[in-house]
Design an enzyme around this catalytic site. Structure first.
Site, PDB file in Angstrom:
ATOM      1  CG  HIS A   1     -10.240-117.895  -7.747  1.00 27.33           C
ATOM      2  ND1 HIS A   1     -10.485-119.071  -8.723  1.00 27.33           N
ATOM      3  CD2 HIS A   1     -10.926-116.740  -8.203  1.00 27.33           C
ATOM      4  CE1 HIS A   1     -11.357-118.376  -9.898  1.00 27.33           C
ATOM      5  NE2 HIS A   1     -11.672-117.080  -9.334  1.00 27.33           N
TER       6      HIS A   1
ATOM      7  CG  ASP B   1      -9.638-122.117  -9.156  1.00 34.00           C
ATOM      8  OD1 ASP B   1      -9.652-121.651  -7.992  1.00 34.00           O
ATOM      9  OD2 ASP B   1      -9.846-121.466 -10.142  1.00 34.00           O
TER      10      ASP B   1
ATOM     11  CB  SER C   1     -14.782-117.041 -10.017  1.00 33.50           C
ATOM     12  OG  SER C   1     -13.629-116.736 -11.029  1.00 33.50           O
TER      13      SER C   1
END
Length: 490
Positions: free
Chosen positions: A216, A249, A332
């Site tokens: 992402h 992910d 992230s």
């Protein structure tokens, strides 16, 4: 569990009186008899008293009961009485035209003290010595105060040493581990062809220039967008997407014109992590590059289904490491390290607070619930992406409900797009599973929902055999299932 990607100075001491010392006898004036010289007797000089009448000094002799005597007779009388101080001559020499006796103010030889008077003399000597000691101490204190004033600091605070050796950090300390890992951690900027994008993190995977991060983080730049990675020293490199796995992910990007001195971070065995182990998270929360936070592993094998708040992407599933190290939007893709500085996971998602979802107008920060993809799983995915550019998923060949019902993962009556819920001749079909069956365990792990089952399956590899426990019509059954595979994201 559903989560969202995080996208005054001292005065001088008074002078002390001199300690009584033996003083040489003052020569007597001509015509006067020399005074007696008793051996080993203390002497002292009597200072003249200005303005005092001679009679004022006679009290001492009177008190002793000795009558004043003319001329030199007063010494004998006073010696016999043991009085101190001795009285002055009854008739000073300057009053009777230079008569006999000692002139006023001449040195006085003290008489032999009597036993009863010795204590007073000793006490006087002790007091004088104490005064001198006090004077010396006061002088030292004044000197020290002056030295302190010279420094310009009128404070009692203590300064740390400026010795450079004192600033050495233990390589095993958080500061030491962070110093080692920061040069291998990057801040990733991704921008889509429409100008939309964001900031995330990543870390050096190998010496060839591959960077491991979240899908992402780079998804917006995957199709014709711009991608760059900036190191802690400020050097920035353009990059390209090598492969990404939306379901896991996980993504791998590669630096263009990568430097030759890249230092990959060591990868740990995430299966050996224990609850309570120390953690260090590194990344760029809210765009603040090179941020380090610490915490512990607060849970293991946490089933997490995450997605961004836009709803434009499908959910990702992980059997995550949970940590209370502060993880915020921008962390992230960054590394989650153990107490040795080895990577145990990729920071990927957070439990949003009440302020709203990540990526929306009310971006929330860390509430102490962050989730990382275990590095064992991420490493396997990275190998696949570098080798083929696409992910490979282990599957059971059955569609399950994705609601978090809490009593198992139920095989649906119908699959996506109206297809069969159980793939013909697939792993589940071969094991005898049917629509309506509720899967409650995979090996020894309790399954409470569809996302939990998917996350647990994805910790395995295609071809692995797992034991599945399920319920049908109130009865419980257990079967072995050989996992199949699915290539790419559907």
């Amino acid at each position: 569990m559903s989560t969202e990607n995080e996208g005054t100075s001292v005065p001088p001491a008074p002078s002390a009186p001199p300690v009584p010392v033996e003083s040489p006898a003052t020569p007597a004036p001509a015509g006067s008899a020399p005074p007696p010289e008793p051996a080993d007797t203390p002497t002292a000089v009597i200072p003249p008293v200005e303005g005092a009448a001679p009679g004022a000094h006679e009290g001492a002799g009177a008190a002793s009961g000795a009558a004043p005597a003319p001329g030199g007779q007063h010494e004998a009388a006073n010696a016999a009485s043991g009085g101190w101080p001795p009285p002055p001559p009854a008739v000073p020499s300057y009053a009777d035209g230079g008569g006999g006796g000692h002139p006023w103010g001449a040195s006085y030889q003290a008489p032999e003290p009597t036993p009863g008077r010795r204590r007073g003399g000793l006490l006087a000597a002790v007091v004088a010595a104490a005064l001198i000691a006090g004077g010396v101490g006061g002088g030292i204190g004044y000197w020290a105060a002056e030295r302190n004033d010279d420094s310009g600091v009128g404070s009692t605070t203590v300064s740390a040493s400026d010795n450079p050796a004192d600033f050495k950090r233990d390589p095993a300390s958080v500061a030491g581990l962070a110093a080692n890992a920061l040069p291998s951690t990057v801040t990733i900027e991704a921008e889509g062809s429409d100008g939309e994008g964001g900031t995330g993190s990543g870390f050096v995977y190998d010496t060839q220039g591959h960077i491991l991060t979240n899908n992402h983080v780079v998804a917006s730049a995957a199709d014709g967008g711009k991608l760059s990675a900036t190191f802690s020293n400020g050097k920035k490199y353009d990059a390209e997407v090598i492969g990404r796995a939306q379901g896991y992910d996980v993504a791998v990007i590669k630096l263009k014109n990568a430097p030759s001195n890249l230092k990959p971070l060591a990868l740990a065995n995430s299966d050996k992590v224990a609850v309570g182990d120390s953690t260090i998270a590194i990344g760029a929360p809210f765009g603040l590059s090179n941020t380090v936070t610490t915490g512990i592993v607060s849970a293991k094998d946490r089933p997490v289904a995450s997605s961004d708040s836009s709803g434009s992407s499908k959910a990702s599933y992980m059997n995550a490491l949970q940590t209370d190290a502060s993880i915020n939007p921008g962390n992230s893709g960054g590394p989650l390290l153990d107490a040795r500085g080895a990577v145990i996971g990729i920071n990927s998602a957070i439990q949003p607070g009440s302020s709203g979802g990540i990526g929306g107008s009310g971006q929330s920060g860390s509430v102490g619930l962050g989730f990382a993809i275990p590095i064992n799983q991420a490493r396997n995915v990275a190998k696949q992406l570098i080798k083929t550019g696409q992910p490979v998923y282990p599957v059971i060949g059955a569609s399950v409900a994705l609601d978090e019902q809490g009593d198992g993962a139920k095989i649906t009556e119908q699959g996506a797009g109206g297809s069969s819920a159980v793939t013909a001749n697939g792993p589940a079909d071969k094991a005898g599973l049917k629509p309506g069956d509720v899967i409650t365990k995979l090996d020894d792990t309790v399954i409470d929902s569809g996302p939990t089952l998917i996350g647990q399956i994805w910790t395995h590899q295609p071809g692995d055999t797992v034991k599945i426990t399920y319920k049908r019509g109130g009865a419980e059954h257990t079967v072995d299932v050989v996992l199949g595979e699915r290539k790419g994201d559907s």
